[in-house]
Design an enzyme around this catalytic site. Structure first.
Site, PDB file in Angstrom:
ATOM      1  N   ARG A  32      40.027  -1.173  14.516  1.00  0.00           N
ATOM      2  CA  ARG A  32      38.775  -1.162  15.335  1.00  0.00           C
ATOM      3  C   ARG A  32      37.909  -0.349  15.513  1.00  0.00           C
ATOM      4  NH1 ARG A  32      38.422  -7.630  15.362  1.00  0.00           N
ATOM      5  NH2 ARG A  32      37.948  -8.628  13.462  1.00  0.00           N
ATOM      6  N   SER A 125      49.634 -17.430   4.375  1.00  0.00           N
ATOM      7  CA  SER A 125      49.748 -18.191   5.053  1.00  0.00           C
ATOM      8  C   SER A 125      50.703 -19.919   4.932  1.00  0.00           C
ATOM      9  CB  SER A 125      48.465 -18.672   6.096  1.00  0.00           C
ATOM     10  OG  SER A 125      48.347 -19.944   6.766  1.00  0.00           O
ATOM     11  N   GLU A 127      49.248 -22.430   5.723  1.00  0.00           N
ATOM     12  CA  GLU A 127      47.192 -22.867   5.216  1.00  0.00           C
ATOM     13  C   GLU A 127      47.471 -22.412   3.788  1.00  0.00           C
ATOM     14  OE1 GLU A 127      45.374 -24.581   6.670  1.00  0.00           O
ATOM     15  OE2 GLU A 127      46.303 -24.789   8.967  1.00  0.00           O
ATOM     16  N   TYR A 149      39.666 -20.005   5.639  1.00  0.00           N
ATOM     17  CA  TYR A 149      41.216 -19.304   6.137  1.00  0.00           C
ATOM     18  C   TYR A 149      42.090 -19.355   4.601  1.00  0.00           C
ATOM     19  CZ  TYR A 149      45.060 -17.298   8.317  1.00  0.00           C
ATOM     20  OH  TYR A 149      46.092 -16.380   8.242  1.00  0.00           O
ATOM     21  N   LYS A 153      43.168 -16.725   1.482  1.00  0.00           N
ATOM     22  CA  LYS A 153      44.527 -16.398   2.178  1.00  0.00           C
ATOM     23  C   LYS A 153      45.583 -16.390   0.323  1.00  0.00           C
ATOM     24  CE  LYS A 153      45.360 -14.759   6.067  1.00  0.00           C
ATOM     25  NZ  LYS A 153      46.312 -13.641   6.237  1.00  0.00           N
ATOM     26  N   HIS A 179      53.953 -18.999  14.146  1.00  0.00           N
ATOM     27  CA  HIS A 179      54.925 -18.361  15.126  1.00  0.00           C
ATOM     28  C   HIS A 179      53.708 -17.811  16.459  1.00  0.00           C
ATOM     29  CE1 HIS A 179      53.520 -15.821  12.296  1.00  0.00           C
ATOM     30  NE2 HIS A 179      52.899 -14.967  12.535  1.00  0.00           N
ATOM     31  N   PHE A 188      45.033 -20.462  20.187  1.00  0.00           N
ATOM     32  CA  PHE A 188      45.622 -21.006  19.504  1.00  0.00           C
ATOM     33  C   PHE A 188      46.216 -21.777  20.187  1.00  0.00           C
ATOM     34  CE2 PHE A 188      45.342 -17.327  16.454  1.00  0.00           C
ATOM     35  CZ  PHE A 188      44.882 -17.832  15.479  1.00  0.00           C
ATOM     36  N   VAL A 189      46.654 -23.046  19.973  1.00  0.00           N
ATOM     37  CA  VAL A 189      46.865 -24.228  20.611  1.00  0.00           C
ATOM     38  C   VAL A 189      48.223 -23.711  21.982  1.00  0.00           C
ATOM     39  CG1 VAL A 189      48.747 -25.546  19.295  1.00  0.00           C
ATOM     40  CG2 VAL A 189      47.248 -26.557  21.184  1.00  0.00           C
ATOM     41  N   PRO A 280      40.553 -32.183  11.457  1.00  0.00           N
ATOM     42  CA  PRO A 280      41.759 -33.264  10.348  1.00  0.00           C
ATOM     43  C   PRO A 280      42.778 -33.178  10.196  1.00  0.00           C
ATOM     44  CG  PRO A 280      39.314 -32.497   9.203  1.00  0.00           C
ATOM     45  CD  PRO A 280      39.077 -31.772  10.774  1.00  0.00           C
TER      46      PRO A 280
HETATM   47  O1  G4F Z   1      47.394 -23.350  17.245  1.00  0.00           O
HETATM   48  P1  G4F Z   1      46.782 -23.607  16.307  1.00  0.00           P
HETATM   49  O2  G4F Z   1      45.221 -23.317  16.587  1.00  0.00           O
HETATM   50  O3  G4F Z   1      46.676 -22.877  14.698  1.00  0.00           O
HETATM   51  P2  G4F Z   1      46.764 -23.431  13.377  1.00  0.00           P
HETATM   52  O4  G4F Z   1      45.545 -23.599  13.131  1.00  0.00           O
HETATM   53  O5  G4F Z   1      48.233 -23.795  12.579  1.00  0.00           O
HETATM   54  O6  G4F Z   1      47.055 -21.708  12.609  1.00  0.00           O
HETATM   55  C1  G4F Z   1      47.879 -21.173  13.057  1.00  0.00           C
HETATM   56  O7  G4F Z   1      48.811 -21.005  12.541  1.00  0.00           O
HETATM   57  C2  G4F Z   1      48.747 -21.030  10.683  1.00  0.00           C
HETATM   58  C3  G4F Z   1      49.865 -21.231  10.146  1.00  0.00           C
HETATM   59  O8  G4F Z   1      50.578 -19.742  10.243  1.00  0.00           O
HETATM   60  C4  G4F Z   1      47.872 -19.604  10.450  1.00  0.00           C
HETATM   61  F1  G4F Z   1      48.050 -19.710   8.797  1.00  0.00           F
HETATM   62  C5  G4F Z   1      46.508 -19.570  11.375  1.00  0.00           C
HETATM   63  O9  G4F Z   1      46.388 -18.184  11.438  1.00  0.00           O
HETATM   64  C6  G4F Z   1      47.115 -19.653  12.873  1.00  0.00           C
HETATM   65  O10 G4F Z   1      47.972 -18.526  13.133  1.00  0.00           O
HETATM   66  O11 G4F Z   1      46.334 -25.172  16.023  1.00  0.00           O
HETATM   67  C7  G4F Z   1      47.205 -26.015  15.677  1.00  0.00           C
HETATM   68  C8  G4F Z   1      47.410 -27.298  15.937  1.00  0.00           C
HETATM   69  C9  G4F Z   1      46.562 -28.028  15.538  1.00  0.00           C
HETATM   70  O12 G4F Z   1      46.613 -28.877  13.852  1.00  0.00           O
HETATM   71  C10 G4F Z   1      45.437 -28.012  16.010  1.00  0.00           C
HETATM   72  O13 G4F Z   1      44.434 -29.747  15.018  1.00  0.00           O
HETATM   73  O14 G4F Z   1      47.167 -27.738  17.446  1.00  0.00           O
HETATM   74  C11 G4F Z   1      46.451 -28.960  17.006  1.00  0.00           C
HETATM   75  N1  G4F Z   1      44.852 -28.672  18.286  1.00  0.00           N
HETATM   76  C12 G4F Z   1      45.076 -29.881  19.213  1.00  0.00           C
HETATM   77  N2  G4F Z   1      44.670 -29.332  20.025  1.00  0.00           N
HETATM   78  C13 G4F Z   1      44.661 -27.735  19.215  1.00  0.00           C
HETATM   79  C14 G4F Z   1      43.842 -28.278  20.248  1.00  0.00           C
HETATM   80  N3  G4F Z   1      44.294 -26.356  18.200  1.00  0.00           N
HETATM   81  C15 G4F Z   1      43.668 -25.824  18.911  1.00  0.00           C
HETATM   82  N4  G4F Z   1      43.291 -24.148  18.101  1.00  0.00           N
HETATM   83  N5  G4F Z   1      43.224 -25.863  20.358  1.00  0.00           N
HETATM   84  C16 G4F Z   1      43.197 -27.202  20.220  1.00  0.00           C
HETATM   85  O15 G4F Z   1      42.345 -27.276  21.898  1.00  0.00           O
END
Ligand code: G4F
Length: 325
Positions: A32, A125, A127, A149, A153, A179, A188-189, A280
């Site tokens: 961008r 993904s 997802e 999302y 995809k 990953h 991401f978490v 969820p």
């Molecule tokens: O780290 P996340 O936000 O990743 P998510 O949703 O799995 O998505 C990532 O991986 C996918 C598969 O490769 C990709 F398609 C996508 O683009 C991305 O890279 O969440 C992981 C888990 C979820 O179940 C979420 O509910 O962690 C749980 N979680 C718990 N507490 C949290 C939190 N997620 C986030 N982001 N923040 C929290 O405080």
């Protein structure tokens, strides 16, 4: 060989660019225009800035993409750019479908006209499986996305498949599961936790707020996953879609235990559960069966879960404490 990477400044794009440079590629990246003027957004590329060519371009602008593809004429194109945060709110995320889908379609249509022998990798993904029927999921598992999302995809996956089957292009989709790395985005978490621990350890923050820590994920190591992408474009069998995953399930809680142990702390003393971050959760966990890519392309995930976490926490402590990583 000349490669064009969309999303080159992201986690995967930057590792892929480094890998391709290490094996002798000329690397071009789409970015961008606003990112080009923001040092923070370029931080993943700081070690290779003078060895890559960056092209400011909006991936939803067909004419701009056409000119760019005509100018670069890549041998391989890795389409990694996307709005990648997983939201289950269909009201808030109305543009994700159009951005993610349109960019895939436009890129393929430009390549078909200008460089039809260019090999094309699309970043799919887990997802896309969404509410899965069984675990682990393999390439034959039914798509059932639950997020905007995931829908974007799946729609792109079918465009890729149609360009492969209808126009004979070498185009394929990698169904990557989560990953991670020290370059993971903060939203991401895993990175939220590693940065949070670094701040707690350095007494810059008292507690970390999280959502559902019983959530299950299949977490691998990003630098290994970009090598799987390259192998998919060098498949003796031709273009084929693959699941890219570890096949191992972990909870967010397990991640926390290991991550806090890196600094000698216990997570229960520093975590607050905030319903704001709940999503969820899946009835059937998203765990990948990567045996096909292992059999066909001799790729498998290698770095242990605990080592990925340790690297992330240590790097965030180094960065935040002012030491150069
Ligand atoms: O780290 P996340 O936000 O990743 P998510 O949703 O799995 O998505 C990532 O991986 C996918 C598969 O490769 C990709 F398609 C996508 O683009 C991305 O890279 O969440 C992981 C888990 C979820 O179940 C979420 O509910 O962690 C749980 N979680 C718990 N507490 C949290 C939190 N997620 C986030 N982001 N923040 C929290 O405080």
């Amino acid at each position: 060989m000349k490669a064009l990477i969309t999303g080159i400044n992201g986690q995967d794009g930057s590792y892929l660019a480094e890998y391709l440079l290490s094996i002798g590629y000329e690397v071009h990246g789409i970015i961008r225009r606003s990112s080009l003027e923001n040092a923070q957004k370029l931080s993943n590329l700081r070690g290779i800035m003078d060895r890559i060519v960056l092209h400011p371009c909006n991936i939803e602008d067909h004419l701009a993409l056409y000119k760019l593809v005509n100018n670069v004429k890549p041998d391989e194109c890795y389409h990694l750019a996307a709005s990648s945060f997983v939201s289950y709110s269909f009201d808030e995320e109305a543009t994700i479908i159009s951005t993610n889908f349109t960019s895939t379609h436009y890129l393929l249509s430009c390549l078909k006209e200008l460089k039809p022998d260019c090999k094309f990798y699309f970043a799919g993904s887990s997802e896309m499986f969404g509410a899965a029927e069984e675990a682990p999921q393999d390439e034959k598992h039914k798509f059932n996305p639950r997020s905007v999302y995931g829908i974007s995809k799946v729609a792109s996956y079918y465009v890729v498949k149609n360009y492969r089957e209808r126009y004979g292009m070498y185009a394929c989709t990698g169904l990557t599961y989560n990953h991670e790395s020290p370059r993971r985005d903060y939203s991401f978490v895993t990175r939220k936790i590693s940065v949070g621990i670094a701040k707690i350890y350095l007494q810059q923050m008292p507690k970390l707020q999280l959502g559902n820590i019983q959530a299950v994920r299949d977490w691998g190591y990003a630098p290994e996953y970009v090598q799987a992408m390259w192998r998919m474009l060098h498949n003796p069998q031709g273009p084929k879609d693959y699941v890219i995953a570890t096949g191992i399930a972990h909870t967010v809680q397990e991640f926390l235990q290991i991550a806090f142990a890196v600094v000698g702390l216990h997570y229960t003393d520093y975590i607050e559960i905030n319903p704001q971050f709940f999503r969820p959760s899946e009835q059937i966990p998203l765990i990948g069966n990567a045996s096909l890519i292992q059999a066909d392309l001799e790729w498998r995930a290698q770095k242990p879960f605990s080592e990925i976490i340790t690297e992330m926490v240590q790097q965030d402590i180094q960065t935040l404490s002012g030491q150069k990583p």
